[in-house]
Design a protein around this motif. Structure first.
Motif, PDB file in Angstrom:
ATOM      1  N   TYR A   3      21.965  20.592  13.454  1.00  0.00           N
ATOM      2  CA  TYR A   3      22.129  20.859  12.018  1.00  0.00           C
ATOM      3  C   TYR A   3      20.896  20.421  11.239  1.00  0.00           C
ATOM      4  O   TYR A   3      20.405  21.141  10.356  1.00  0.00           O
ATOM      5  CB  TYR A   3      23.370  20.129  11.504  1.00  0.00           C
ATOM      6  CG  TYR A   3      23.621  20.301  10.025  1.00  0.00           C
ATOM      7  CD1 TYR A   3      24.215  21.456   9.526  1.00  0.00           C
ATOM      8  CD2 TYR A   3      23.249  19.295   9.127  1.00  0.00           C
ATOM      9  CE1 TYR A   3      24.446  21.617   8.169  1.00  0.00           C
ATOM     10  CE2 TYR A   3      23.473  19.443   7.761  1.00  0.00           C
ATOM     11  CZ  TYR A   3      24.073  20.601   7.295  1.00  0.00           C
ATOM     12  OH  TYR A   3      24.296  20.759   5.939  1.00  0.00           O
ATOM     13  N   ASP A   4      20.372  19.222  11.595  1.00  0.00           N
ATOM     14  CA  ASP A   4      19.187  18.717  10.895  1.00  0.00           C
ATOM     15  C   ASP A   4      17.963  19.575  11.174  1.00  0.00           C
ATOM     16  O   ASP A   4      17.106  19.761  10.294  1.00  0.00           O
ATOM     17  CB  ASP A   4      18.911  17.268  11.320  1.00  0.00           C
ATOM     18  CG  ASP A   4      19.972  16.305  10.792  1.00  0.00           C
ATOM     19  OD1 ASP A   4      20.686  16.672   9.829  1.00  0.00           O
ATOM     20  OD2 ASP A   4      20.101  15.190  11.359  1.00  0.00           O
ATOM     21  N   GLN A   5      17.856  20.113  12.402  1.00  0.00           N
ATOM     22  CA  GLN A   5      16.697  20.925  12.770  1.00  0.00           C
ATOM     23  C   GLN A   5      16.751  22.331  12.171  1.00  0.00           C
ATOM     24  O   GLN A   5      15.742  22.869  11.719  1.00  0.00           O
ATOM     25  CB  GLN A   5      16.590  21.015  14.292  1.00  0.00           C
ATOM     26  CG  GLN A   5      16.202  19.704  14.954  1.00  0.00           C
ATOM     27  CD  GLN A   5      16.212  19.795  16.460  1.00  0.00           C
ATOM     28  OE1 GLN A   5      16.669  20.791  17.046  1.00  0.00           O
ATOM     29  NE2 GLN A   5      15.718  18.738  17.118  1.00  0.00           N
ATOM     30  N   ASP A   6      17.958  22.924  12.171  1.00  0.00           N
ATOM     31  CA  ASP A   6      18.069  24.306  11.669  1.00  0.00           C
ATOM     32  C   ASP A   6      19.520  24.581  11.276  1.00  0.00           C
ATOM     33  O   ASP A   6      20.362  24.884  12.115  1.00  0.00           O
ATOM     34  CB  ASP A   6      17.620  25.288  12.757  1.00  0.00           C
ATOM     35  CG  ASP A   6      17.683  26.744  12.286  1.00  0.00           C
ATOM     36  OD1 ASP A   6      17.954  26.962  11.074  1.00  0.00           O
ATOM     37  OD2 ASP A   6      17.474  27.648  13.123  1.00  0.00           O
ATOM     38  N   LYS A   7      19.781  24.481   9.967  1.00  0.00           N
ATOM     39  CA  LYS A   7      21.157  24.679   9.486  1.00  0.00           C
ATOM     40  C   LYS A   7      21.651  26.101   9.731  1.00  0.00           C
ATOM     41  O   LYS A   7      22.856  26.364   9.722  1.00  0.00           O
ATOM     42  CB  LYS A   7      21.249  24.350   7.995  1.00  0.00           C
ATOM     43  CG  LYS A   7      20.942  22.907   7.655  1.00  0.00           C
ATOM     44  CD  LYS A   7      21.003  22.694   6.152  1.00  0.00           C
ATOM     45  CE  LYS A   7      20.763  21.236   5.783  1.00  0.00           C
ATOM     46  NZ  LYS A   7      19.470  20.720   6.258  1.00  0.00           N
ATOM     47  N   ALA A   8      20.718  27.035   9.927  1.00  0.00           N
ATOM     48  CA  ALA A   8      21.102  28.439  10.124  1.00  0.00           C
ATOM     49  C   ALA A   8      21.250  28.798  11.600  1.00  0.00           C
ATOM     50  O   ALA A   8      21.483  29.962  11.933  1.00  0.00           O
ATOM     51  CB  ALA A   8      20.056  29.348   9.469  1.00  0.00           C
ATOM     52  N   ASN A   9      21.131  27.833  12.474  1.00  0.00           N
ATOM     53  CA  ASN A   9      21.241  28.089  13.913  1.00  0.00           C
ATOM     54  C   ASN A   9      22.630  28.679  14.214  1.00  0.00           C
ATOM     55  O   ASN A   9      23.652  28.035  13.984  1.00  0.00           O
ATOM     56  CB  ASN A   9      21.045  26.779  14.675  1.00  0.00           C
ATOM     57  CG  ASN A   9      21.001  27.002  16.190  1.00  0.00           C
ATOM     58  OD1 ASN A   9      21.436  28.038  16.701  1.00  0.00           O
ATOM     59  ND2 ASN A   9      20.471  26.021  16.905  1.00  0.00           N
TER      60      ASN A   9
END
Length: 644
Positions: free
Chosen positions: A597-603
């Motif tokens: 989530y911290d790296q890419d909320k759109a993952n």
């Protein structure tokens, strides 16, 4: 109306085949069934005559007469009871007019028939036992008050029967058994006497038979005339004692007599588990014999199960299933109540509201419950046999009998996390061994022990060594709605609401730890909540999980998964209810999802993980997931990714 030939219904023919070929290992039981039916018929006309004297037709000398004809090879059983009309004969003998027939036939086929003869008596079709000993049965009957004509029914048990109108001067029924060659022993006087004494001694009407004896010729003064030879003299003798067993002192009644009377009124061929015989005096005077059966009848949970005990007033029969005498949760009790206070002309409708009946019920229920309590304390193995047969029925009383709720609570037994499989604990024992730190009685409901003890809800209780009751009867869901507390200890479902398991010191430490976790996982929890907003009411961190990643929890007064399953199985409409998804803050999946989530909320994988968490929670509570194919695909992708 001329003679008509008809076919038996399929179920009747199947029943006849079973009776003739395999049902009874003890053939003599046929006479008991026919005498019992004759007694019931007299009971009915005697009761009906209280409001309609014309039914007596000038004959109130009640009797059941047996006639053995050695030349013809027949045994006749006659009564002057209520009799049957043509329609009633067709309905009662040509068909099995009762729902649950398929269940009955299935029970017969599933069981070892030679060892389970009670089934046929319980089903109320004992008449068919005639075909065990007879190759032809002729029944002639006339309904009381209908003098125009009678009815003759005849069959060889080969799949069909004939029925026709006939003349019959007296009311009642005559059954002529044309005995098979190998069954001619049942014509012998000594054999008939022995059977009546063994099975029908307590029938309250005389079972009579003409007995012929050779006597020496006597003069007018009664002196034997020397060389005068002998003369045959026939007299009508009564073969049974007709003593109402409930009126005799307990000290004079043997265990065998109690057992035979039980079999007579219940049509059960096993011994009762316990016998209660007592007299009540004072405000309400009555005598009663109540029996606790040793096993449940096959139709105990069917809607048309015949319940209630026999009611007599001053030894006069009123009804054989007075439902008002016992509450529904004691419907398995068999027995007799003889009241001195009720009027003889009491109607079945008035019985439901009669004050005396309510007093008798209160006394009878109290006696039965105290007997069960004593059995539980002094003979636990016997009580356990009772409980395993009738526990689910007894539990209904907790919900419906407020006045006796505490007594019934003390009779309840449950398996638990501290008992071996098949062993039980009472609520009293549970409370006595609660650790001091434990404040509530914990329980979990489910379909089986295996399902509940492997549930993720159990994890924190195993860690803290708190005992949890396993409630695996469907009725338990209603029981716990009525038992809010026991000995000032509240009952708490471990799959509903919040849990408070910690001491004050532990609580402060846990709250501090939870606050840190909330801050750490705030973003991902919010994301999961938004992703699953159509499926769950709330997403929160759990205090009940120590190993599993997640679980679904109902609100304090909400429906849990088990209750939903039960309602659906009953074809009830289940209201749409969202549960709470609880996440284990110590599980590695929380760190993994937070990092993603911290790296890419759109993952897009994040949404897949949310879906997997929800499906995983459904599976662990035993609820089917909506899209198994999608679930399998996501798991496969994870396995592939993890193996690279």
């Amino acid at each position: 109306m001329g003679k008509t030939t008809k076919k038996f219904e399929t179920e009747v023919q199947q029943l006849l085949d079973l009776v003739i070929h395999s049902l009874y290992s003890n053939k003599e039981i046929f006479l008991r069934e026919l005498i019992s039916n004759a007694s019931d018929a007299i009971d009915k006309v005697r009761f009906e005559s209280h409001s309609n004297m014309e039914l007596l037709e000038g004959n109130a000398e009640w009797k059941i007469k047996l006639h053995a004809d050695k030349e013809a090879g027949t045994l006749t059983i006659s009564d002057n009871g209520i009799g049957m009309s043509m329609d009633e004969v067709a309905e009662n003998i040509g068909t099995i007019a009762k729902s649950g027939t398929k269940n009955f036939m299935a029970s017969l086929k599933e069981k070892n028939l030679a060892d389970n003869p009670e089934l046929i008596g319980q089903f109320g079709v004992g008449f068919y036992a005639s075909f065990m000993v007879a190759d032809k049965v002729t029944l002639t009957t006339r309904k009381a008050g209908e003098k125009q004509f009678g009815c003759r029914w005849e069959s060889t048990g080969d799949g069909s029967y004939t029925i026709e109108e006939c003349e019959k001067e007296t009311r009642g029924t005559d059954i002529v058994l044309h005995l098979k060659d190998e069954m001619k022993e049942f014509i012998e006087e000594w054999r008939i006497r022995a059977i009546v004494k063994k099975y029908s001694d307590y029938v309250q009407y005389p079972v009579v038979m003409d007995i012929t004896r050779s006597e020496p010729v006597k003069d007018q003064d009664g002196n034997v005339i020397e060389g005068g030879g002998t003369i045959d003299k026939t007299t009508e003798e009564t073969l049974n004692s007709m003593k109402a067993i409930w009126t005799r002192p307990k000290s004079e009644i043997t265990e065998e007599e109690y057992e035979e009377f039980y079999k007579h009124i219940s049509h059960d061929y096993d011994k009762p588990l316990s016998t209660i015989h007592y007299s009540a005096e004072g405000v309400s005077e009555f005598k009663a014999i109540a029996y606790i059966p040793s096993h449940k009848p096959y139709d105990l949970f069917l809607r048309d199960h015949k319940k209630g005990v026999h009611l007599y007033v001053k030894r006069v029969y009123i009804t054989d299933n007075c439902e008002a005498l016992l509450p529904d949760y004691l419907r398995f009790i068999k027995g007799v109540v003889d009241s001195s206070d009720l009027p003889l002309n009491v109607s079945r409708e008035i019985l439901q509201e009669d004050v005396q009946i309510k007093r008798i019920q209160k006394s009878l229920v109290g006696k039965i419950l105290s007997t069960l309590a004593e059995m539980k304390e002094k003979d636990f193995d016997t009580y356990l046999k009772f409980y395993q047969e009738f526990g689910p029925v007894l539990k209904e009383g907790v919900h419906f009998d407020f006045a006796n709720r505490e007594k019934i609570q003390d009779l309840l037994l449950y398996e638990s996390s501290k008992t071996e499989n098949g062993k039980y604990v009472s609520l009293k024992e549970y409370v006595e061994r609660m650790p001091e730190a434990q404040k509530e009685i914990y329980f979990i409901t489910g379909m089986s022990r295996a399902a509940v003890e492997n549930s993720p809800y159990m994890e924190v209780f195993r860690k803290k060594d708190f005992e949890v009751l396993y409630m695996t009867d469907p009725v338990d869901e209603w029981v716990v709605q009525a038992i809010h507390q026991y000995q000032e200890k509240h009952l708490k479902a471990i799959d509903r609401g919040d849990l408070e398991l910690e001491s004050e010191e532990e609580k402060q430490e846990a709250e501090a730890k939870k606050e840190e976790a909330k801050k750490e996982y705030a973003g991902v929890i919010s994301f999961i909540q938004e992703t699953l907003k159509e499926q769950v009411k709330e997403v929160r961190l759990s205090s009940r999980l120590t190993e599993s990643a997640c679980c679904l929890v109902a609100e304090e007064m909400g429906l849990n998964a088990n209750m939903e399953k039960i309602l659906k199985s009953m074809n009830q409409e289940v209201p749409e209810a969202k549960r709470i998804l609880e996440l284990n803050p110590d599980h590695q999946i929380m760190q993994v999802m937070t990092t993603m989530y911290d790296q890419d909320k759109a993952n897009p994988k994040l949404a897949d993980y949310c879906e997997l968490l929800f499906d995983q929670a459904l599976l662990t509570e035993g609820t089917p997931i909506k899209n198994p194919l999608r679930f399998a695909k996501l798991v496969s992708e994870l396995m592939v990714a993890g193996g690279r």
